[in-house]
Structures are given as structure tokens and as C-alpha cells.
Design a protein around this motif. Structure first.
Motif, PDB file in Angstrom:
ATOM      1  N   GLN A 298     -24.496 -19.598  -8.956  1.00  0.00           N
ATOM      2  CA  GLN A 298     -23.477 -20.072  -9.964  1.00  0.00           C
ATOM      3  C   GLN A 298     -24.160 -19.982 -11.398  1.00  0.00           C
ATOM      4  O   GLN A 298     -25.253 -20.255 -11.739  1.00  0.00           O
ATOM      5  N   ILE A 299     -23.580 -19.207 -12.196  1.00  0.00           N
ATOM      6  CA  ILE A 299     -24.001 -19.096 -13.642  1.00  0.00           C
ATOM      7  C   ILE A 299     -23.803 -20.397 -14.411  1.00  0.00           C
ATOM      8  O   ILE A 299     -22.658 -21.111 -14.106  1.00  0.00           O
ATOM      9  N   LEU A 300     -24.499 -20.780 -15.240  1.00  0.00           N
ATOM     10  CA  LEU A 300     -24.249 -22.152 -16.038  1.00  0.00           C
ATOM     11  C   LEU A 300     -23.512 -21.798 -17.147  1.00  0.00           C
ATOM     12  O   LEU A 300     -23.920 -20.965 -18.286  1.00  0.00           O
ATOM     13  N   TRP A 301     -22.542 -22.603 -17.513  1.00  0.00           N
ATOM     14  CA  TRP A 301     -21.689 -22.754 -18.778  1.00  0.00           C
ATOM     15  C   TRP A 301     -22.019 -23.985 -19.833  1.00  0.00           C
ATOM     16  O   TRP A 301     -22.562 -24.812 -19.017  1.00  0.00           O
ATOM     17  N   PRO A 302     -21.512 -23.713 -20.974  1.00  0.00           N
ATOM     18  CA  PRO A 302     -21.625 -25.110 -21.752  1.00  0.00           C
ATOM     19  C   PRO A 302     -20.700 -26.030 -21.004  1.00  0.00           C
ATOM     20  O   PRO A 302     -19.530 -25.893 -20.318  1.00  0.00           O
ATOM     21  N   VAL A 303     -20.573 -27.286 -21.493  1.00  0.00           N
ATOM     22  CA  VAL A 303     -19.620 -28.113 -21.341  1.00  0.00           C
ATOM     23  C   VAL A 303     -18.335 -27.780 -21.883  1.00  0.00           C
ATOM     24  O   VAL A 303     -18.134 -27.563 -22.804  1.00  0.00           O
ATOM     25  N   HIS A 304     -17.475 -27.801 -20.575  1.00  0.00           N
ATOM     26  CA  HIS A 304     -16.021 -27.289 -21.219  1.00  0.00           C
ATOM     27  C   HIS A 304     -14.844 -27.783 -20.177  1.00  0.00           C
ATOM     28  O   HIS A 304     -15.104 -28.295 -19.045  1.00  0.00           O
ATOM     29  N   CYS A 305     -13.881 -27.966 -20.827  1.00  0.00           N
ATOM     30  CA  CYS A 305     -12.513 -28.303 -20.109  1.00  0.00           C
ATOM     31  C   CYS A 305     -12.569 -29.690 -19.322  1.00  0.00           C
ATOM     32  O   CYS A 305     -12.400 -29.789 -18.191  1.00  0.00           O
ATOM     33  N   ILE A 306     -13.320 -30.442 -19.926  1.00  0.00           N
ATOM     34  CA  ILE A 306     -13.369 -31.836 -19.516  1.00  0.00           C
ATOM     35  C   ILE A 306     -12.007 -32.415 -19.290  1.00  0.00           C
ATOM     36  O   ILE A 306     -11.088 -32.388 -20.225  1.00  0.00           O
ATOM     37  N   GLN A 307     -11.638 -32.956 -18.084  1.00  0.00           N
ATOM     38  CA  GLN A 307     -10.292 -33.673 -17.723  1.00  0.00           C
ATOM     39  C   GLN A 307      -9.998 -34.672 -19.036  1.00  0.00           C
ATOM     40  O   GLN A 307     -10.740 -35.512 -19.224  1.00  0.00           O
ATOM     41  N   GLY A 308      -8.615 -34.366 -19.485  1.00  0.00           N
ATOM     42  CA  GLY A 308      -8.237 -35.380 -20.176  1.00  0.00           C
ATOM     43  C   GLY A 308      -8.681 -35.186 -21.848  1.00  0.00           C
ATOM     44  O   GLY A 308      -8.148 -35.698 -22.760  1.00  0.00           O
ATOM     45  N   THR A 309      -9.540 -33.939 -22.069  1.00  0.00           N
ATOM     46  CA  THR A 309     -10.062 -33.830 -23.529  1.00  0.00           C
ATOM     47  C   THR A 309      -9.057 -32.890 -24.268  1.00  0.00           C
ATOM     48  O   THR A 309      -8.565 -31.987 -23.445  1.00  0.00           O
ATOM     49  N   ILE A 310      -9.092 -32.586 -25.686  1.00  0.00           N
ATOM     50  CA  ILE A 310      -8.280 -31.782 -25.906  1.00  0.00           C
ATOM     51  C   ILE A 310      -8.768 -30.494 -25.793  1.00  0.00           C
ATOM     52  O   ILE A 310      -7.947 -29.523 -25.626  1.00  0.00           O
ATOM     53  N   GLY A 311      -9.924 -29.999 -25.486  1.00  0.00           N
ATOM     54  CA  GLY A 311     -10.463 -28.721 -25.126  1.00  0.00           C
ATOM     55  C   GLY A 311      -9.681 -28.342 -23.752  1.00  0.00           C
ATOM     56  O   GLY A 311      -9.461 -27.036 -23.603  1.00  0.00           O
ATOM     57  N   ALA A 312      -9.224 -29.157 -22.853  1.00  0.00           N
ATOM     58  CA  ALA A 312      -8.704 -28.918 -21.687  1.00  0.00           C
ATOM     59  C   ALA A 312      -7.318 -28.715 -21.847  1.00  0.00           C
ATOM     60  O   ALA A 312      -6.737 -28.130 -20.961  1.00  0.00           O
ATOM     61  N   ASP A 313      -6.624 -29.050 -22.818  1.00  0.00           N
ATOM     62  CA  ASP A 313      -5.382 -28.880 -23.304  1.00  0.00           C
ATOM     63  C   ASP A 313      -5.043 -27.590 -23.521  1.00  0.00           C
ATOM     64  O   ASP A 313      -5.763 -26.756 -23.880  1.00  0.00           O
ATOM     65  N   PHE A 314      -3.741 -26.993 -23.045  1.00  0.00           N
ATOM     66  CA  PHE A 314      -3.191 -25.859 -23.229  1.00  0.00           C
ATOM     67  C   PHE A 314      -3.164 -25.460 -24.775  1.00  0.00           C
ATOM     68  O   PHE A 314      -2.892 -26.618 -25.707  1.00  0.00           O
ATOM     69  N   HIS A 315      -3.306 -24.261 -25.229  1.00  0.00           N
ATOM     70  CA  HIS A 315      -3.207 -23.937 -26.622  1.00  0.00           C
ATOM     71  C   HIS A 315      -1.809 -24.529 -27.147  1.00  0.00           C
ATOM     72  O   HIS A 315      -0.692 -24.382 -26.727  1.00  0.00           O
ATOM     73  N   PRO A 316      -2.097 -25.105 -28.308  1.00  0.00           N
ATOM     74  CA  PRO A 316      -0.804 -25.769 -28.777  1.00  0.00           C
ATOM     75  C   PRO A 316       0.476 -24.733 -29.063  1.00  0.00           C
ATOM     76  O   PRO A 316       1.727 -25.215 -28.986  1.00  0.00           O
ATOM     77  N   MET A 317       0.220 -23.560 -29.292  1.00  0.00           N
ATOM     78  CA  MET A 317       1.193 -22.736 -29.710  1.00  0.00           C
ATOM     79  C   MET A 317       1.874 -21.999 -28.319  1.00  0.00           C
ATOM     80  O   MET A 317       2.952 -21.254 -28.636  1.00  0.00           O
ATOM     81  N   LEU A 318       1.188 -22.480 -27.257  1.00  0.00           N
ATOM     82  CA  LEU A 318       1.749 -21.450 -26.077  1.00  0.00           C
ATOM     83  C   LEU A 318       3.042 -22.196 -25.616  1.00  0.00           C
ATOM     84  O   LEU A 318       3.057 -23.453 -25.484  1.00  0.00           O
ATOM     85  N   ASP A 319       3.983 -21.530 -25.159  1.00  0.00           N
ATOM     86  CA  ASP A 319       5.233 -22.018 -24.796  1.00  0.00           C
ATOM     87  C   ASP A 319       5.023 -22.287 -23.353  1.00  0.00           C
ATOM     88  O   ASP A 319       4.887 -21.633 -22.594  1.00  0.00           O
ATOM     89  N   LYS A 320       5.532 -23.572 -23.301  1.00  0.00           N
ATOM     90  CA  LYS A 320       5.445 -24.110 -21.626  1.00  0.00           C
ATOM     91  C   LYS A 320       6.993 -24.472 -21.154  1.00  0.00           C
ATOM     92  O   LYS A 320       6.707 -25.201 -20.050  1.00  0.00           O
ATOM     93  N   LYS A 321       7.758 -24.474 -21.791  1.00  0.00           N
ATOM     94  CA  LYS A 321       9.068 -24.732 -21.353  1.00  0.00           C
ATOM     95  C   LYS A 321       9.596 -24.261 -20.084  1.00  0.00           C
ATOM     96  O   LYS A 321      10.432 -25.049 -19.228  1.00  0.00           O
ATOM     97  N   GLY A 322       9.162 -23.202 -19.950  1.00  0.00           N
ATOM     98  CA  GLY A 322       9.640 -22.496 -18.572  1.00  0.00           C
ATOM     99  C   GLY A 322       8.983 -22.608 -17.225  1.00  0.00           C
ATOM    100  O   GLY A 322       9.001 -22.225 -16.245  1.00  0.00           O
TER     101      GLY A 322
END
Ligand code: VGL
Ligand code: ZN
Length: 203
Positions: free
Chosen positions: A75-99
Motif C-alpha cells: 500500500q502506498i500511503l496517501w494524504p487523508v482524502h474522501c472521508i465519507q460525508g465530507t465536501i472533499g468526498a462530494d462530486f465536483h459541483p459542475m459535474l452533471d449527475k442527472k443521467g
């Protein structure tokens, strides 16, 4: 039938995020423009608990970029990222999700990382993506998103292994590039495994 798989286009992988991928934001308009060409779209989402074993911060005196043995898997070690429920884990706000038909979350088991949208890195945990696509009649997958040299690459390789015909939409991806040529190496590895490398303009 063909499906588009959008891999991990989440705020933490965008410039300014915790594990920023250079030019990661540039895939967003490209992915938005190709979504209309697909009737079937799914996304994956890196979705880690705070105690995840891939974070350097969860190992005493270990730095980001160092390798460890995490329960038998390198395992390569990463910075803390994409924690469940955080803004960092959200999809990019401009990404179209409707389909989108479904979102497959991965990396939820603290004991093992999960780069692929299909399986954990130890090949034990299964997100259900393969069975879902097959049950919907999908036999060709088109993969885009972040990052070319990690989650995109392993999603492509597992997709081939699962018997899908796999296309990489290369310009709709960007790489972490821990080493300078990781993007090129990843493309080569996917091509050698049987993936077809496309540009969004080929669709
Ligand atoms: C990813 C590193 C750690 C990715 C996820 O989405 O490519 N990379 N977690
Ligand atoms: Zn991750």
C-alpha cells in the motif's frame, strides 16, 4: 449495450483538494459533453472512513508516498482524502449527475484500499458493479475520470478481467503522476491488457 463509468470525479482530487490531481478539473467539461452520448451512466466514489489504512496519518511515523504492508497488500500511503460525508468526498459541483443510474462507493473497508470500481485491492470485497452492469445487459464500458494511474487504470483492468469490452476515454482522465511518466505507463498497461484507447472526439 454500452455504459459510461465516471471514476472518482470528487473535490479532493481537484486542484485545491486533499489529493489534488493536476488539471483534474479539466475533465469535468469533457465528461459533461460526452454524457449525452450514453444512455447508461454510472459513477464511482472514493468513500473512506476516517481510520482508513491508506492514510499516512493513521500510521505512526509514516509519510505520504511511503509504502507499507497493509494486511498483506502493498500500500502506498496517501494524504487523508474522501472521508465519507465530507465536501472533499462530494462530486465536483459542475459535474452533471442527472443521467446517472447508480453510484458505486469504494474504499469503505479500513483494512484494505480499493482503487478499482469493481473490487478491493485484495480482490475480496466486491462493490457489485460487475453484476449490476451484467444484469442490465451492459457488455461494453467506456471509462473516464480520476486518476488515470490509479482508480481509472484498475477499473479498466478489472473491467477487462470481468469480460467487458473496455474503452478508455484518455482525454477525459488525468493522472496523479507521482513519477513523471506514470500517465504514459498506465496507458500502455491498459492497452496491453486489451483496452482500446480513445479520445472524447472519437465518440
Ligand atoms: C485514488 C488514490 C487514492 C483515485 C483514490 O481515485 O485514483 N487515488 N484513492
Ligand atoms: Zn482513496
Amino acid at each position: 449495450m454500452r455504459a459510461l463509468i465516471i471514476v472518482d470525479v470528487q473535490n479532493d482530487f481537484i486542484p485545491g483538494g486533499a489529493l489534488a490531481v493536476k488539471e483534474g478539473d479539466q475533465v469535468v467539461p469533457i465528461i459533461n459533453s460526452i454524457q449525452e452520448k450514453f444512455d447508461f451512466i454510472v459513477a464511482t466514489q472514493d468513500w473512506h472512513p476516517a481510520d482508513h489504512g491508506s492514510f499516512a496519518a493513521n500510521h505512526e511515523s509514516k509519510e505520504v508516498g511511503e509504502f507499507i504492508d497493509l494486511n498483506g497488500v502493498q500500500q502506498i500511503l496517501w494524504p487523508v482524502h474522501c472521508i465519507q460525508g465530507t465536501i472533499g468526498a462530494d462530486f465536483h459541483p459542475m459535474l452533471d449527475k442527472k443521467g446517472w443510474r447508480a453510484v458505486f462507493q469504494k474504499g469503505t473497508n479500513p483494512l484494505v484500499d480499493s482503487y478499482s470500481g469493481f473490487f478491493d485491492n485484495n480482490r475480496q470485497g466486491d462493490t457489485g458493479l460487475s453484476a449490476y452492469l451484467k444484469s442490465e445487459g451492459v457488455d461494453e464500458i467506456y471509462v473516464c475520470g480520476l486518476a488515470t494511474d490509479y482508480c481509472v487504470k484498475f477499473t479498466v483492468l478489472d473491467g477487462l478481467d470481468q469480460g467487458f469490452k473496455v474503452y478508455l476515454i484518455a482525454d477525459a482522465t488525468r493522472a496523479v503522476n507521482l513519477r513523471q511518466d506514470d500517465y504514459e505507463k498506465a496507458i500502455e498497461e491498459m492497452k496491453n491488457a486489451g483496452a482500446q484507447i480513445l479520445s472524447s472526439s472519437d465518440l
